[in-house]
Scaffold this motif. Structure first.
Motif, PDB file in Angstrom:
ATOM      1  N   ALA A 162       0.830  -1.208   0.000  1.00  0.00           N
ATOM      2  CA  ALA A 162       0.000   0.000   0.000  1.00  0.00           C
ATOM      3  C   ALA A 162       0.864   1.258   0.000  1.00  0.00           C
ATOM      4  O   ALA A 162       0.532   2.262  -0.628  1.00  0.00           O
ATOM      5  N   ILE A 163       1.982   1.212   0.700  1.00  0.00           N
ATOM      6  CA  ILE A 163       2.912   2.351   0.719  1.00  0.00           C
ATOM      7  C   ILE A 163       3.464   2.596  -0.682  1.00  0.00           C
ATOM      8  O   ILE A 163       3.483   3.739  -1.168  1.00  0.00           O
ATOM      9  N   PHE A 164       3.900   1.529  -1.333  1.00  0.00           N
ATOM     10  CA  PHE A 164       4.431   1.689  -2.689  1.00  0.00           C
ATOM     11  C   PHE A 164       3.358   2.191  -3.648  1.00  0.00           C
ATOM     12  O   PHE A 164       3.637   3.032  -4.517  1.00  0.00           O
ATOM     13  N   LEU A 219      13.173  -4.401   2.508  1.00  0.00           N
ATOM     14  CA  LEU A 219      14.508  -4.019   2.016  1.00  0.00           C
ATOM     15  C   LEU A 219      14.391  -2.969   0.907  1.00  0.00           C
ATOM     16  O   LEU A 219      15.193  -2.040   0.832  1.00  0.00           O
ATOM     17  N   PHE A 220      13.379  -3.110   0.044  1.00  0.00           N
ATOM     18  CA  PHE A 220      13.137  -2.094  -0.985  1.00  0.00           C
ATOM     19  C   PHE A 220      12.800  -0.746  -0.356  1.00  0.00           C
ATOM     20  O   PHE A 220      13.255   0.298  -0.823  1.00  0.00           O
ATOM     21  N   LEU A 221      11.997  -0.767   0.711  1.00  0.00           N
ATOM     22  CA  LEU A 221      11.642   0.486   1.383  1.00  0.00           C
ATOM     23  C   LEU A 221      12.859   1.139   2.019  1.00  0.00           C
ATOM     24  O   LEU A 221      12.972   2.363   2.061  1.00  0.00           O
ATOM     25  N   LYS A 222      13.772   0.332   2.523  1.00  0.00           N
ATOM     26  CA  LYS A 222      14.988   0.892   3.124  1.00  0.00           C
ATOM     27  C   LYS A 222      15.864   1.574   2.077  1.00  0.00           C
ATOM     28  O   LYS A 222      16.606   2.512   2.378  1.00  0.00           O
ATOM     29  N   LYS A 223      15.764   1.108   0.821  1.00  0.00           N
ATOM     30  CA  LYS A 223      16.568   1.699  -0.248  1.00  0.00           C
ATOM     31  C   LYS A 223      15.821   2.773  -1.034  1.00  0.00           C
ATOM     32  O   LYS A 223      16.380   3.376  -1.950  1.00  0.00           O
ATOM     33  N   GLU A 224      14.538   3.006  -0.690  1.00  0.00           N
ATOM     34  CA  GLU A 224      13.720   3.994  -1.395  1.00  0.00           C
ATOM     35  C   GLU A 224      14.350   5.384  -1.288  1.00  0.00           C
ATOM     36  O   GLU A 224      14.845   5.788  -0.228  1.00  0.00           O
ATOM     37  N   LYS A 225      14.360   6.128  -2.392  1.00  0.00           N
ATOM     38  CA  LYS A 225      15.031   7.433  -2.428  1.00  0.00           C
ATOM     39  C   LYS A 225      14.075   8.608  -2.239  1.00  0.00           C
ATOM     40  O   LYS A 225      14.465   9.756  -2.437  1.00  0.00           O
ATOM     41  N   SER A 226      12.831   8.310  -1.872  1.00  0.00           N
ATOM     42  CA  SER A 226      11.864   9.383  -1.613  1.00  0.00           C
ATOM     43  C   SER A 226      11.600   9.462  -0.116  1.00  0.00           C
ATOM     44  O   SER A 226      12.232   8.772   0.688  1.00  0.00           O
ATOM     45  N   ALA A 227      10.636  10.303   0.246  1.00  0.00           N
ATOM     46  CA  ALA A 227      10.268  10.432   1.652  1.00  0.00           C
ATOM     47  C   ALA A 227       9.637   9.164   2.198  1.00  0.00           C
ATOM     48  O   ALA A 227       9.460   9.028   3.410  1.00  0.00           O
ATOM     49  N   ALA A 228       9.293   8.212   1.330  1.00  0.00           N
ATOM     50  CA  ALA A 228       8.711   6.945   1.766  1.00  0.00           C
ATOM     51  C   ALA A 228       9.773   5.956   2.259  1.00  0.00           C
ATOM     52  O   ALA A 228       9.454   4.828   2.610  1.00  0.00           O
ATOM     53  N   LYS A 229      11.011   6.373   2.337  1.00  0.00           N
ATOM     54  CA  LYS A 229      12.111   5.510   2.781  1.00  0.00           C
ATOM     55  C   LYS A 229      11.887   5.033   4.214  1.00  0.00           C
ATOM     56  O   LYS A 229      11.522   5.817   5.096  1.00  0.00           O
ATOM     57  N   PHE A 230      12.092   3.749   4.453  1.00  0.00           N
ATOM     58  CA  PHE A 230      11.954   3.188   5.793  1.00  0.00           C
ATOM     59  C   PHE A 230      13.239   3.377   6.584  1.00  0.00           C
ATOM     60  O   PHE A 230      14.331   3.093   6.114  1.00  0.00           O
TER      61      PHE A 230
END
Length: 456
Positions: A162-164, A219-230
């Motif tokens: 849902a976040i993505f 792991l994808f969220l940890k590497k996200e380059k937007s404000a949605a980064k975990f």
């Protein structure tokens, strides 16, 4: 300065028709692949457990509406996360995106743990109340206990997805499920063929696969380059964001739960017709749900495109998103329905060694429900459109009253007079057509784009 979001520009600027398709297709494929976890369970136990195959299929199938009831409650809340993040992306509010991401993940884990505990406590009485045949009930309980124990990772994956979706990225959830789906099929075969397990083996394989997909997405969220980064250091619940998520998510959650409760009643009626009918319905469900995920993908596309453009105050693009999601959905869903009508028998046969009686009963379900899904498309997209504006309660109430009311009334009146599988199936197109009409009337009353544009 706003952070860069995946596909942000494509949602807020330029042509929409191709970008909606680009968003919806990976989302539909993700749902279809996720459902293949259950389809693989049914196919493996149906083909490789010998004489127990039909009972194993019935045990898995009898669990489907109950598990959907439990899971869908939280998936409704995840829609709240989707809308809050999409609105924040459109208005370039990176702080709210950050808070929504971390709040959502906490809600998923805590909710999953509580659900697993409660599910284990009520497993046996819940399933024994479903008219499940004696040759199936013990396996059904075993499957449920193992599956429900994995709910925390299942919910975590869905909230991560849902976040993505909120930031416009449907590819990452699809990639995660491709990887874990291959593992799921392999483990199904290993547990059943090598370890000689039955429903317990395929349930364990499904849980492990969902755990893998949730880890991959994290792991994808940890590497996200937007404000949605975990960032685990930022894990905390923001009360304001949580309220906004729940304001949208709870009505959707209640709608899903009541909808699923009505389907539990329908499943109980199906179970009362015997093991063969239950097994056939289980096999058919694993085909028809592919059709539903196409519909759902356009509904969620409409929510996200509307949500981001509403956040950016681009009301004309919101209305265009609604029209295009309906038109494109009709074409794609029409092709899916045609495919299932032409090849449904052969596909059901894959689950049961082509047992002629089982195939015919299963295909009856496929015929009724896939055609009924054409009505579902209209109300799913229109409900998604209204949710993009934060309007969640009224479409949920209309859907609950119309669909659930008709289905419950039908089972306790019409079905009691004509106890056939065809009679049960007839309630699907009837209830979905009336609900599509009711949601259309509601949208004409609400007219959110016109009313909100006058206020801005």
């Amino acid at each position: 300065m706003s952070a860069k979001y995946t596909d942000k520009k494509s949602m807020l600027e330029g042509s929409l028709w191709n970008k909606i398709l680009g968003f919806a297709f990976p989302l539909a494929l993700t749902g279809i692949l996720q459902q293949m976890f259950s389809a693989a369970d049914v196919a493996v136990v149906g083909n490789f457990t010998g004489e127990a195959g039909q009972a194993c299929m019935a045990a898995v199938g009898a669990n489907t509406p109950i598990i959907n009831f439990i899971i869908n409650g939280f998936l409704g809340i995840s829609l709240g996360s989707n809308v809050v993040i999409a609105n924040a992306v459109g208005s370039k509010d990176d702080d709210t995106v950050q808070k929504a991401v971390h709040t959502s993940l906490i809600v998923a884990v805590i909710g999953g743990i509580l659900t697993a505990i409660i599910g284990e406590l009520i497993a046996e009485p819940l399933l024994r109340a479903q008219n499940i045949s004696e040759d199936t009930i013990e396996m059904a309980i075993l499957y449920f206990r193992i599956y429900i124990g994995g709910v925390p990772v299942i919910l975590l994956y869905n909230f991560e997805a849902a976040i993505f979706r909120g930031i416009g990225n449907t590819r990452m959830p699809f990639i995660a499920l491709v990887l874990s789906g291959v593992i799921n099929v392999g483990m199904n075969l290993f547990f059943v063929l090598c370890l000689h397990r039955t429903v317990d083996g395929v349930a364990a394989a499904t849980v492990i696969s969902n755990m893998i997909s949730s880890i991959i997405l994290l792991l994808f969220l940890k590497k996200e380059k937007s404000a949605a980064k975990f960032d685990e250091k930022k894990l905390r619940i923001d009360k304001t964001v949580l309220v906004n998520i729940l304001k949208i998510g709870i009505p959707a959650s209640i709608q899903s739960c009541v909808f699923s409760a009505a389907n539990v009643i329908i499943q109980s009626a199906i179970n009362s017709l015997g093991t063969l009918v239950t097994a056939a319905s289980s096999a058919a469900f694993n085909l028809e749900i592919f059709s539903y995920y196409v519909i759902s993908s356009f509904g969620q596309a409409c929510t996200t495109f509307t949500g981001q453009n509403f956040g950016a105050k681009k009301f004309d693009r919101c209305k265009r998103s609604l029209r295009l999601c309906i038109l494109e959905g009709i074409v794609v869903e029409g092709l899916m329905v045609l495919f299932l009508q032409l090849f449904g028998r052969e596909m059901i046969g894959l689950f049961c060694h082509n047992d002629p009686a089982l195939v015919e009963v299963g295909f009856t379900r496929v015929m009724f429900i896939t055609i009924a899904h054409l009505f579902s498309l209209f109300y799913e997209v229109m409900c998604g459109y209204m949710r993009g504006y934060g309007i969640s309660l009224s479409p949920a109430l209309v859907t609950m009253v119309v669909i659930c009311g008709i289905r419950i009334f039908w089972i306790y009146t019409i079905f009691e007079q004509y106890r056939t599988f065809v009679c049960i199936m007839a309630v699907y197109p009837l209830s979905l057509a009336i609900n599509a009409l009711a949601i259309t009337v509601l949208l004409l009353i609400k007219r959110p784009a016109k009313k909100l544009s006058l206020k801005s």
